[in-house]
Design an enzyme around this catalytic site. Structure first.
Site, PDB file in Angstrom:
ATOM      1  N   LYS A 192       1.190   4.165   7.094  1.00 15.10           N
ATOM      2  CA  LYS A 192       0.528   5.066   6.142  1.00 15.10           C
ATOM      3  C   LYS A 192       1.051   6.488   6.311  1.00 15.10           C
ATOM      4  O   LYS A 192       1.703   6.810   7.294  1.00 15.10           O
ATOM      5  CB  LYS A 192      -0.989   5.079   6.389  1.00 15.10           C
ATOM      6  CG  LYS A 192      -1.701   3.749   6.130  1.00 15.10           C
ATOM      7  CD  LYS A 192      -1.853   3.462   4.655  1.00 15.10           C
ATOM      8  CE  LYS A 192      -2.594   2.144   4.439  1.00 15.10           C
ATOM      9  NZ  LYS A 192      -1.827   0.990   5.012  1.00 15.10           N
TER      10      LYS A 192
ATOM     11  N   SER B 137       0.814  -1.215   0.000  1.00 11.04           N
ATOM     12  CA  SER B 137       0.000   0.000   0.000  1.00 11.04           C
ATOM     13  C   SER B 137       0.851   1.271   0.000  1.00 11.04           C
ATOM     14  O   SER B 137       0.361   2.352  -0.296  1.00 11.04           O
ATOM     15  CB  SER B 137      -0.940   0.011   1.207  1.00 11.04           C
ATOM     16  OG  SER B 137      -0.205   0.114   2.397  1.00 11.04           O
TER      17      SER B 137
END
Lengths: 209, 209
Positions: A165, A127
């Site tokens: 993230k 991701s």
DNA sequence: AAACCATTTACATTTATATTGACATTTAAT
DNA sequence: ATTAAATGTCAATATAAATGTAAATGGTTT
């Protein structure tokens, strides 16, 4: 620790030392070859080994300048080594050590990663691909309970799932944005996310295939 | 808990520890055999036992590198650190050893990066972005004069410019393909490209801001 | 009997050493 | 500037030495 020399290499080394001491300059390959009773290319080859083993240092491509290196060896290496744990999962704020790794620890260069109590986290998934963080990479993290805007952080969502993230502070919540178009940013309330650390580096190995 | 060693195995183990500590490298089978006053094959056999019982770990088929393992099965931290040079520039086809214009050195985890004579190269530019290699990253490289298809290599083009690209072998030449759509693959003749090494890992630090 | 210790022998691989010859560069002489 | 000598480099090749592996064998210890 410097590698030891073979008998032959030691002989050439001694000869070089003596010559440099006497004449202030290293002899030519062919002169040396004549005195050592071998071919000039053989001398050149041995010089290569000596340079590989850091006993001498030569300069330039066609120059005869040659330095005898003393055994000053960079012993500072011991101070630069830092051992940090590799975290497997992060659950409920309590990091769990990953035992399947190399004893669950990683050696790295203290000069490159300042800070204390660092830990490493193995990345799952892609991701964060566009931030240069790939699956199976080790993320070097600095423990932190807060984060600044746009930092890449390790966050615990709903006290369950740990994820890496990019962090954005919104007026009424937190956005955790992946860096990969295949994933979508997620927005959470302040009480849904726990910041665990900040990613300060990446270590990737095993690119054998 | 680890299996206990027999008297003989303990003797060999002690000897190995001492030698590795003194010389940084394990002695050859025959050297060890001479000092322990047994045959070299006997040493080899005992080493096998020691490896079975997870007291030591050896690398490669014909390499002398050997690690002393701790009780936990970890490589002793002292043995796990490896110091490699950071090559600053690669110029005009000079062989690797000649280019040691110290860009410094890097400590890394020997367990993660096996191999000898590794070196590090600082990445310039983002042509390998999609492979997770960013500007200013340190590429850990293994010296190599050849490359297999699809490997990421350090190549010297026209004896001048060093680049990191993915290697493809074509029928009549070599393709060096960037991993970034903003860059275009280049095709070269066999004599235009010199392979200098293979990228086996990445180390990224300084993600402070 | 099974695990361990040890030897001898043969073999494959790697590393070190060495040679020769051709070539490029530097240095010194002209 | 030109030339000649000295010098370092490189490639191809060869040989020797050092080294790890394997197999066959037998003794010793548990």
């Amino acid at each position: 620790m410097r590698q030891k020399l073979t008998q032959n290499q030691q002989k050439v080394m001694d000869y070089l030392k003596q010559q440099v001491k006497e004449n202030g300059i290293a002899p030519s390959l062919r002169t040396a070859a004549a005195e050592l009773d071998i071919s000039h290319a053989a001398v050149a080859q041995t010089l290569k080994f000596l340079e590989d083993k850091a006993y001498i240092r030569r300069e330039g491509r066609y120059s005869r300048t040659l330095h005898i290196l003393e055994d000053t060896g960079d012993i500072d290496a011991g101070q630069r080594q830092k051992q940090i744990p590799i975290i497997g999962r992060i659950t409920a704020g309590l990091p769990m050590y990953a035992q399947q790794e190399w004893g669950g620890s990683l050696i790295l260069d203290a000069a490159l990663y300042p800070g204390q109590n660092l830990f490493a986290l193995r990345i799952q998934g892609s991701s964060m691909k566009d931030a240069g963080i790939l699956d199976q990479d080790l993320a070097i993290c600095e423990p932190r309970q807060y984060a600044r805007d746009r930092e890449i952080v390790v966050a615990l969502i709903h006290h369950e799932e740990a994820t890496v993230k990019r962090f954005f502070l919104l007026p009424d919540g937190i956005e955790l944005r992946p860096e990969n178009p295949d994933f979508t940013p997620q927005i959470y309330g302040f009480d849904e996310v726990l910041i665990q650390g900040k990613v300060i580096g990446i270590v990737r190995g095993g690119m054998e295939g």
